[in-house]
Enzyme design. Structure first.
Site, PDB file in Angstrom:
ATOM      1  N   GLU A  47       0.837  -1.210   0.000  1.00 11.06           N
ATOM      2  CA  GLU A  47       0.000   0.000   0.000  1.00 11.06           C
ATOM      3  C   GLU A  47       0.868   1.255   0.000  1.00 11.06           C
ATOM      4  OE1 GLU A  47      -2.760  -0.645   3.268  1.00 11.06           O
ATOM      5  OE2 GLU A  47      -4.099  -1.729   1.951  1.00 11.06           O
TER       6      GLU A  47
ATOM      7  N   GLU B 134      -5.393  -8.598  -1.062  1.00 13.23           N
ATOM      8  CA  GLU B 134      -6.061  -8.424   0.231  1.00 13.23           C
ATOM      9  C   GLU B 134      -7.544  -8.189   0.000  1.00 13.23           C
ATOM     10  OE1 GLU B 134      -4.612  -5.590   3.098  1.00 13.23           O
ATOM     11  OE2 GLU B 134      -2.526  -6.010   2.577  1.00 13.23           O
TER      12      GLU B 134
HETATM   13  C1  BGP Z   1      -4.352  -3.015   4.882  1.00  9.83           C
HETATM   14  C2  BGP Z   1      -2.998  -3.503   5.294  1.00  9.83           C
HETATM   15  C3  BGP Z   1      -2.960  -4.682   6.170  1.00  9.83           C
HETATM   16  C4  BGP Z   1      -4.218  -4.925   6.951  1.00  9.83           C
HETATM   17  C5  BGP Z   1      -5.505  -4.633   6.265  1.00  9.83           C
HETATM   18  C6  BGP Z   1      -6.737  -4.636   7.141  1.00  9.83           C
HETATM   19  O1  BGP Z   1      -4.330  -1.645   5.028  1.00  9.83           O
HETATM   20  O2  BGP Z   1      -2.178  -3.765   4.178  1.00  9.83           O
HETATM   21  O3  BGP Z   1      -1.772  -4.688   6.880  1.00  9.83           O
HETATM   22  O4  BGP Z   1      -4.150  -5.058   8.252  1.00  9.83           O
HETATM   23  O5  BGP Z   1      -5.462  -3.407   5.593  1.00  9.83           O
HETATM   24  O6  BGP Z   1      -6.747  -3.507   7.957  1.00  9.83           O
HETATM   25  P1  BGP Z   1      -7.008  -3.570   9.497  1.00  9.83           P
HETATM   26  O7  BGP Z   1      -6.006  -4.515  10.040  1.00  9.83           O
HETATM   27  O8  BGP Z   1      -6.828  -2.187   9.984  1.00  9.83           O
HETATM   28  O9  BGP Z   1      -8.400  -4.065   9.659  1.00  9.83           O
END
Ligand code: BGP
Length: 464
Positions: A174, A362
């Protein structure tokens, strides 16, 4: 039908699962000095480890010691690939050493070997919010051009060591988060400083570092495939007012596409001049950007937003970027609006604009799962979420011939939330017994979604 070799799997980040934050010579990373938070209380950066603070990433889910058991479970689900990051500070504990830390490299030897033994392809993010703390303190993180060399050296060590073992890489998780949360890139903005200017300069250094890493990866092993990785900002116009349509277009372009434009095309787009930022860019930088364009586009997608050209309106949260409420959509407990059609909308734009393979690295639903009286977790809401998104992705691939490499569900095993530091924001198909305060046996347990996802993979997405 999805491709025969479609990369089904799951994705994590080293800092959110490994724990063992100070073992085998590992140095501190920025994530090691960030406290736990919640939806309403943001995580705090403490710069030193304080006795009276709780740092959830220190132990995380102890994947460092339990990876074999976890990989066994991933294999039972039929994973074709597993996306994780390498913790930069296991390899270069301070970030600027001459020689890498052998014990750190050896850990990933063992991890990749264990994955390969189960036929699971490692997909590696070189930097997933794991900036060495000493690079922050000594150099100011990515705001300093010297970081390009430190990162390139680190990447080069990885490409040599894991040659023939790791084929799929992503340079920065990201990368657009640098602009929104410069701290993630080790850039601590002081009061009165021009955040925008500093953050885009730091980003520029990352763009150059990424392009150098792509070139190196290709030189060292022509079989390497290196992608960018962006979080995505899908926003719909709030009304049919033309200015809302333009605002929505800019929300996507400036929030997502700009970062792909530079990394996929190899130069800054014309509209960058409207950002009113004077960057320090050398002729060599321009050459590197051009020579090191990525092989594919990795992206995260969780939710969509609504955009208006006017101020006001009901705000909702999203992944790093917030927006306005959409009356047609439901949201998760954390306020992230659930929108499988938004994935189609996004994939169309990305593929039509770049004609490069896409990789959904993701996607998933954060939920505070509860164990019922029979000792089970019946996470139908997660199955519904994933089914709808996988269906959307499949439809668009089949109907429009989009080249999609794979799908890795975020957090196939419960891990520490990046945004809030909570454990209860769970994404897994595998439950981990640990709570927000760090209590629990760390025991793993299959949720209902475990068998569901196994079936999805087994049928290559035909049985949803
Ligand atoms: C993205 C990241 C991850 C992750 C995911 C979910 O921003 O690449 O590292 O954790 O989102 O977000 P969160 O953990 O805040 O729910």
């Amino acid at each position: 039908m999805l491709k025969k070799d479609f990369l089904w799997g799951g994705a994590v980040a080293a800092n959110q699962c490994e724990g063992a934050y100070d073992e085998d010579g590992k140095g501190l990373s920025i994530m090691d000095i960030i406290t736990a938070g919640s939806q309403d209380a943001p995580r705090q950066v403490t710069l030193e480890i304080k006795d009276d603070c709780y740092y959830p990433n220190h132990e995380a889910i102890d994947f460092y010691h339990r990876y074999q058991e976890d990989i066994e479970l991933f294999a039972q689900m039929g994973f074709k690939c597993f996306r994780t990051s390498i913790a930069w500070t296991r390899i270069f504990p301070h970030g600027d050493e001459d020689e890498p830390n052998e014990a750190g490299l050896a850990f990933y030897d063992r991890l990749f070997k264990a994955l390969k033994a189960k036929g699971i392809e490692p997909v590696v993010t070189i930097s997933h919010y794991e900036m060495p703390l000493d690079l922050v303190k000594k150099y100011g993180g990515w705001s300093n051009r010297r970081l390009i060399d430190f990162y390139t050296k680190y990447a080069s060590v990885l490409f040599h060591r894991y040659k023939g073992i790791v084929r799929y890489w992503m340079t920065f998780n990201e990368i657009n988060s640098t602009v929104k949360i410069p701290m993630i890139a080790g850039v601590l903005i002081k009061p009165g400083e021009n955040q925008k200017q500093i953050a885009y300069q730091a980003l520029h250094h990352q763009f150059v570092a990424s392009s150098k890493a792509v070139q190196l990866a290709h030189e060292i092993d022509p079989d390497n495939k290196v992608g960018c990785m962006v979080m995505t900002t899908v926003g719909y116009p709030q009304t049919s007012h033309p200015l809302d349509a333009l605002a929505a277009q800019e929300y996507l372009r400036d929030g997502t596409l700009f970062f792909c434009d530079v990394q996929c095309r190899g130069y800054y787009p014309g509209y960058f001049q409207n950002y009113h930022i004077e960057l320090d860019i050398t002729d060599d930088d321009l050459k590197d950007l051009k020579a090191g364009t990525v092989d594919y586009i990795g992206f995260s997608y969780y939710s969509s937003q609504v955009v208006s050209h006017l101020d006001g309106g009901e705000k909702v949260k999203g992944n790093i970027v917030d927006g306005l409420k959409n009356p047609y959509l439901q949201a998760s407990e954390w306020g992230w609006q659930i929108d499988p059609d938004g994935l189609k909308y996004l994939m169309r734009i990305l593929y039509e604009r770049y004609q490069l393979p896409l990789f959904i690295v993701e996607n998933g639903l954060g939920y505070d799962d509860q164990i019922n009286e029979n000792g089970e977790i019946i996470d139908d809401y997660r199955i519904d979420y994933m089914r709808a998104h996988i269906q959307a992705m499949k439809d668009i691939v089949e109907q429009e011939g989009i080249d999609l490499m794979g799908y890795t569900a975020w957090g196939p095993i419960d891990i520490v939330s990046a945004g809030t530091g909570e454990m209860k924001k769970r994404y897994g198909m595998i439950y981990v017994d640990k709570d927000n305060e760090g209590h629990g046996s760390l025991k793993r347990m299959k949720k209902k979604s475990f068998d569901w996802y196994r079936q999805v993979i087994l049928s290559n997405g035909e049985i949803l």
